[in-house]
Write a protein that holds these residues in place. Sequence first.
Motif, PDB file in Angstrom:
ATOM      1  N   HIS A   1       0.661  -1.380   0.179  1.00 19.37           N
ATOM      2  CA  HIS A   1      -0.049  -0.343  -0.153  1.00 19.37           C
ATOM      3  C   HIS A   1       1.208   0.806  -0.125  1.00 19.37           C
ATOM      4  O   HIS A   1       2.483   1.114   0.836  1.00 19.37           O
ATOM      5  CB  HIS A   1      -0.718  -0.001   1.203  1.00 19.37           C
ATOM      6  CG  HIS A   1      -1.189  -1.396   1.808  1.00 19.37           C
ATOM      7  ND1 HIS A   1      -2.904  -1.344   0.984  1.00 19.37           N
ATOM      8  CD2 HIS A   1      -1.537  -2.110   2.385  1.00 19.37           C
ATOM      9  CE1 HIS A   1      -3.156  -2.323   0.946  1.00 19.37           C
ATOM     10  NE2 HIS A   1      -2.794  -2.789   2.491  1.00 19.37           N
TER      11      HIS A   1
ATOM     12  N   LEU B   1      -6.031   3.367   5.991  1.00 16.87           N
ATOM     13  CA  LEU B   1      -6.415   1.733   5.580  1.00 16.87           C
ATOM     14  C   LEU B   1      -7.840   1.131   6.192  1.00 16.87           C
ATOM     15  O   LEU B   1      -7.549   2.313   7.416  1.00 16.87           O
ATOM     16  CB  LEU B   1      -4.902   1.685   5.323  1.00 16.87           C
ATOM     17  CG  LEU B   1      -3.965   0.786   4.754  1.00 16.87           C
ATOM     18  CD1 LEU B   1      -3.018  -0.010   5.413  1.00 16.87           C
ATOM     19  CD2 LEU B   1      -4.955  -0.117   3.444  1.00 16.87           C
TER      20      LEU B   1
ATOM     21  N   THR C   1     -18.628   3.340   1.805  1.00 16.31           N
ATOM     22  CA  THR C   1     -18.303   2.820   2.400  1.00 16.31           C
ATOM     23  C   THR C   1     -18.944   2.927   3.822  1.00 16.31           C
ATOM     24  O   THR C   1     -18.929   2.180   4.244  1.00 16.31           O
ATOM     25  CB  THR C   1     -17.313   4.288   2.512  1.00 16.31           C
ATOM     26  OG1 THR C   1     -16.466   4.757   1.548  1.00 16.31           O
ATOM     27  CG2 THR C   1     -17.064   4.017   4.086  1.00 16.31           C
TER      28      THR C   1
ATOM     29  N   VAL D   1     -13.843  -0.970  -2.821  1.00 13.99           N
ATOM     30  CA  VAL D   1     -12.526  -1.400  -3.043  1.00 13.99           C
ATOM     31  C   VAL D   1     -12.329  -0.037  -2.085  1.00 13.99           C
ATOM     32  O   VAL D   1     -11.047  -0.132  -1.558  1.00 13.99           O
ATOM     33  CB  VAL D   1     -12.301  -1.205  -4.406  1.00 13.99           C
ATOM     34  CG1 VAL D   1     -10.918  -1.611  -4.292  1.00 13.99           C
ATOM     35  CG2 VAL D   1     -13.195  -2.560  -4.845  1.00 13.99           C
ATOM     36  N   LYS D   2     -11.640   1.321  -2.986  1.00 11.00           N
ATOM     37  CA  LYS D   2     -11.692   2.184  -2.336  1.00 11.00           C
ATOM     38  C   LYS D   2     -12.608   3.454  -1.848  1.00 11.00           C
ATOM     39  O   LYS D   2     -13.779   3.286  -2.200  1.00 11.00           O
ATOM     40  CB  LYS D   2     -11.681   3.244  -3.811  1.00 11.00           C
ATOM     41  CG  LYS D   2     -10.111   2.574  -4.068  1.00 11.00           C
ATOM     42  CD  LYS D   2      -8.717   2.467  -3.947  1.00 11.00           C
ATOM     43  CE  LYS D   2      -7.780   1.288  -4.706  1.00 11.00           C
ATOM     44  NZ  LYS D   2      -6.693   1.800  -3.949  1.00 11.00           N
TER      45      LYS D   2
ATOM     46  N   PHE E   1       0.985   5.580  -0.780  1.00 13.36           N
ATOM     47  CA  PHE E   1       0.512   6.380  -0.168  1.00 13.36           C
ATOM     48  C   PHE E   1       0.863   8.174  -0.636  1.00 13.36           C
ATOM     49  O   PHE E   1       2.083   8.626  -0.003  1.00 13.36           O
ATOM     50  CB  PHE E   1      -0.615   6.560   1.251  1.00 13.36           C
ATOM     51  CG  PHE E   1      -1.318   5.372   1.357  1.00 13.36           C
ATOM     52  CD1 PHE E   1      -2.518   5.638   1.058  1.00 13.36           C
ATOM     53  CD2 PHE E   1      -0.402   4.309   2.336  1.00 13.36           C
ATOM     54  CE1 PHE E   1      -3.248   4.034   1.739  1.00 13.36           C
ATOM     55  CE2 PHE E   1      -1.358   2.693   2.694  1.00 13.36           C
ATOM     56  CZ  PHE E   1      -2.504   3.282   2.168  1.00 13.36           C
TER      57      PHE E   1
ATOM     58  N   ARG F   1      -8.552  -3.212   2.715  1.00 10.62           N
ATOM     59  CA  ARG F   1      -8.751  -1.954   1.781  1.00 10.62           C
ATOM     60  C   ARG F   1      -8.522  -0.341   2.132  1.00 10.62           C
ATOM     61  O   ARG F   1      -8.274   0.181   3.088  1.00 10.62           O
ATOM     62  CB  ARG F   1     -10.744  -1.989   1.572  1.00 10.62           C
ATOM     63  CG  ARG F   1     -11.117  -3.681   1.137  1.00 10.62           C
ATOM     64  CD  ARG F   1     -11.320  -3.021   0.032  1.00 10.62           C
ATOM     65  NE  ARG F   1     -11.146  -4.814  -0.774  1.00 10.62           N
ATOM     66  CZ  ARG F   1     -13.098  -5.475  -1.063  1.00 10.62           C
ATOM     67  NH1 ARG F   1     -13.339  -4.583  -0.390  1.00 10.62           N
ATOM     68  NH2 ARG F   1     -13.170  -6.045  -1.195  1.00 10.62           N
ATOM     69  N   GLU F   2      -8.053   0.268   0.835  1.00 11.36           N
ATOM     70  CA  GLU F   2      -7.692   1.933   0.957  1.00 11.36           C
ATOM     71  C   GLU F   2      -8.412   2.672   1.383  1.00 11.36           C
ATOM     72  O   GLU F   2      -9.349   2.587   0.648  1.00 11.36           O
ATOM     73  CB  GLU F   2      -6.578   1.499  -0.031  1.00 11.36           C
ATOM     74  CG  GLU F   2      -5.316   0.780  -0.278  1.00 11.36           C
ATOM     75  CD  GLU F   2      -4.258   1.443  -1.299  1.00 11.36           C
ATOM     76  OE1 GLU F   2      -4.178   2.006  -2.150  1.00 11.36           O
ATOM     77  OE2 GLU F   2      -3.682   0.220  -0.905  1.00 11.36           O
ATOM     78  N   TYR F   3      -8.216   4.008   1.185  1.00 13.04           N
ATOM     79  CA  TYR F   3      -9.481   5.026   1.051  1.00 13.04           C
ATOM     80  C   TYR F   3      -8.735   6.106   0.052  1.00 13.04           C
ATOM     81  O   TYR F   3      -7.685   6.174   0.250  1.00 13.04           O
ATOM     82  CB  TYR F   3      -8.933   6.035   2.299  1.00 13.04           C
ATOM     83  CG  TYR F   3      -9.745   5.743   3.525  1.00 13.04           C
ATOM     84  CD1 TYR F   3     -11.199   5.822   4.142  1.00 13.04           C
ATOM     85  CD2 TYR F   3      -9.421   4.087   4.903  1.00 13.04           C
ATOM     86  CE1 TYR F   3     -12.101   5.679   4.736  1.00 13.04           C
ATOM     87  CE2 TYR F   3     -10.598   4.166   5.339  1.00 13.04           C
ATOM     88  CZ  TYR F   3     -11.700   5.098   6.037  1.00 13.04           C
ATOM     89  OH  TYR F   3     -12.957   3.930   6.588  1.00 13.04           O
ATOM     90  N   LYS F   4      -9.443   6.866  -0.668  1.00 16.58           N
ATOM     91  CA  LYS F   4      -8.715   7.440  -1.644  1.00 16.58           C
ATOM     92  C   LYS F   4      -9.048   8.970  -0.332  1.00 16.58           C
ATOM     93  O   LYS F   4      -9.463   9.183   0.505  1.00 16.58           O
ATOM     94  CB  LYS F   4      -9.917   7.681  -2.633  1.00 16.58           C
ATOM     95  CG  LYS F   4     -11.030   7.588  -2.725  1.00 16.58           C
ATOM     96  CD  LYS F   4     -11.709   7.317  -3.914  1.00 16.58           C
ATOM     97  CE  LYS F   4     -12.809   7.728  -4.354  1.00 16.58           C
ATOM     98  NZ  LYS F   4     -13.537   7.425  -5.364  1.00 16.58           N
ATOM     99  N   ASN F   5      -8.493  10.223  -1.341  1.00 13.86           N
ATOM    100  CA  ASN F   5      -8.384  10.913  -0.554  1.00 13.86           C
ATOM    101  C   ASN F   5      -8.390  11.859   0.406  1.00 13.86           C
ATOM    102  O   ASN F   5      -8.399  11.495   1.161  1.00 13.86           O
ATOM    103  CB  ASN F   5      -9.822  11.584  -0.962  1.00 13.86           C
ATOM    104  CG  ASN F   5     -11.111  11.919  -2.423  1.00 13.86           C
ATOM    105  OD1 ASN F   5     -10.572  12.228  -2.899  1.00 13.86           O
ATOM    106  ND2 ASN F   5     -12.352  11.210  -2.005  1.00 13.86           N
TER     107      ASN F   5
ATOM    108  N   THR G   1     -14.432   6.128   0.790  1.00  8.91           N
ATOM    109  CA  THR G   1     -14.413   7.653   1.090  1.00  8.91           C
ATOM    110  C   THR G   1     -15.182   7.564   2.041  1.00  8.91           C
ATOM    111  O   THR G   1     -17.013   7.419   2.631  1.00  8.91           O
ATOM    112  CB  THR G   1     -14.652   8.908  -0.288  1.00  8.91           C
ATOM    113  OG1 THR G   1     -14.015   8.247  -1.184  1.00  8.91           O
ATOM    114  CG2 THR G   1     -15.246   9.641   0.039  1.00  8.91           C
TER     115      THR G   1
END
Length: 228
Positions: free
Chosen positions: A66, A178, A205, A196-197, A68, A162-166, A199
């Motif tokens: 991962h 994460l 989410t 998957v991503k 970032f 799973r990852e966060y975006k923004n 927010t």
Amino acid sequence: MDLIKIKRLITFLFIFSIWITSYGQKLKKDNRNQIEKEDGLSRFNSDKVNELDILHALDFLGVQIHKFSFGEFKSDYSIDLILDEYSAGNLVKSDTMMSFSNRYHYYIDSVDTAYEDYINQLKIITKTTDNSSILRIQTYAMNAQKEIALNKLKYGQFFTWREYKNIQWKLNTKTPILIFASSWYDGRINRFCGVVKLTEGEKATNELLNNSPNYFIISYSVTNKKEK
């Protein structure tokens, strides 16, 4: 001919055959590329395997990478990496995993002169087993290792990263990057599905968080050094 002479003859013929084979071959510069040299018979399918295949293989082994990029710094700050554990949607534990400076030093060509700059990314490599997930946390300045023990409530339950975006940094704000979320039992099987991503605040989410009975969120927080 006695047995000793026969053995000597066999040995001589064996050595002679090796000599003929070695010196009978022509010396020729090997102009093949590095992959062809290391895997000339394609034992490892090196001519077909791509980066995505390697990531799939790592995931099969429980390893994920991962990375970032949280933006550019122009001043000195402190960064806290925070682990929050949730059960049934409620925060049950919060720990600061580590704290570090946003500045690092590096060298060019020589160790006599050190230069400094600000980090712009964080890398977390995870290795997940049945009972825990080990985290390798890396910046340009340091490496650290942490472990998250799993609290499984049912047989067959599993956890997924799973990852966060923004995730761009904001001063004095805890920003999630994460989540390590548990599967849930739907009456027939343990399942995990959804976005998957992630927010914060988005419907998809929230659905994942509402379904997962137990999850961990890793966030980072940027603060002024004078406040530490």
